[in-house]
Design an enzyme around this catalytic site. Sequence first.
Site: not given
Length: 345
Positions: A62-63, A66, A111-115, A178, A180-181, A220, A249
Amino acid sequence: MFYPLLRRLFFTLDPETAHGIGMTGVGLLNLAGATCLLASPVPPDPVQVMGLSFPNPVGLAAGLDKNGDHIDALAALGFGSIEIGTVTPRPQPGNPRPRLFRIPERQAIINRMGFNNDGVDKLLANVAAAQFPRGGGILGINIGKNFDTPIDKAADDYLTCLDRVYDAASYVTVNISSPNTKNLRELQRDDALDALLGGLKRAQARLADRHGRYVPLALKIAPDLDEAQIQAIADLLRQHRMDAVIATNTTVTRAGVDGLPNAEQAGGLSGAPLLAMSTAVVRKLSAALAGELPIIAVGGIMSGADAAAKIAAGASLVQLYTGFIYRGPALVAEAAAAIARQRRA
């Protein structure tokens, strides 16, 4: 041969921009029937996991996709399964850009995409338009919570997503790992995880009755766990009869990249520096679970040997992400061949 030239070009661009262009390019090649320019055929090596028949044990993590915009194009590269998401109930932009950083000296990414995603409605529309799942392809859907949902209400978001994606998925992955959330990893604590898994399994049973089809649930987890935490998670996975666990992760540590450009960026580290840590979690999980549920291994797979090492540590399947960015589609066939050789030995 073709991909290293493309990578050299892409690595001159901002990583997120390069990703968008690259995915569009893969889609165009697929429409033209020209994915052979990027990938070699992957010989069948079927494996049964979670009651599903995977044509080969190498999946996409995943990722990368998305919203499920590129399911058919990615499947054409030889993956035995495709996992899309992480998806949240409502669309959300994720963290501000820049939020994706390469560390090429170590074949790593932070990465710090944040969903960031377009929400569950858009994802389901994309799945409905894709040929891969209709043709029997294994499609995982990875679910999460919206950033502004309080952590004590997180279960509501997971249950909403599970209800919505259940009939479209081959399996559903619950992403509580994750970094990042904000506060998301608190859901890995014993009491929080016990309550979340209990609620999800009850919902799964209701949905199985409603749809006349059992869709497996995977959890996960993070690599940043000590032995006691791994044992506690394994105990809860067994207690709640989860169908699989995905390990792992990204990591919040910076071992192996300290002092390099971008290493100070906040977010989760993936790629080659994660291999040993992630594989150690797989090995410990395998011992703790004693074969009661399968492990899907992801983290640091940059070669066929790395993929085979995950299987040797106790995994049934592997998934690629950062290795796919650095090595390209050739890694899919290489990993599948290495696992097949190991299984025959």
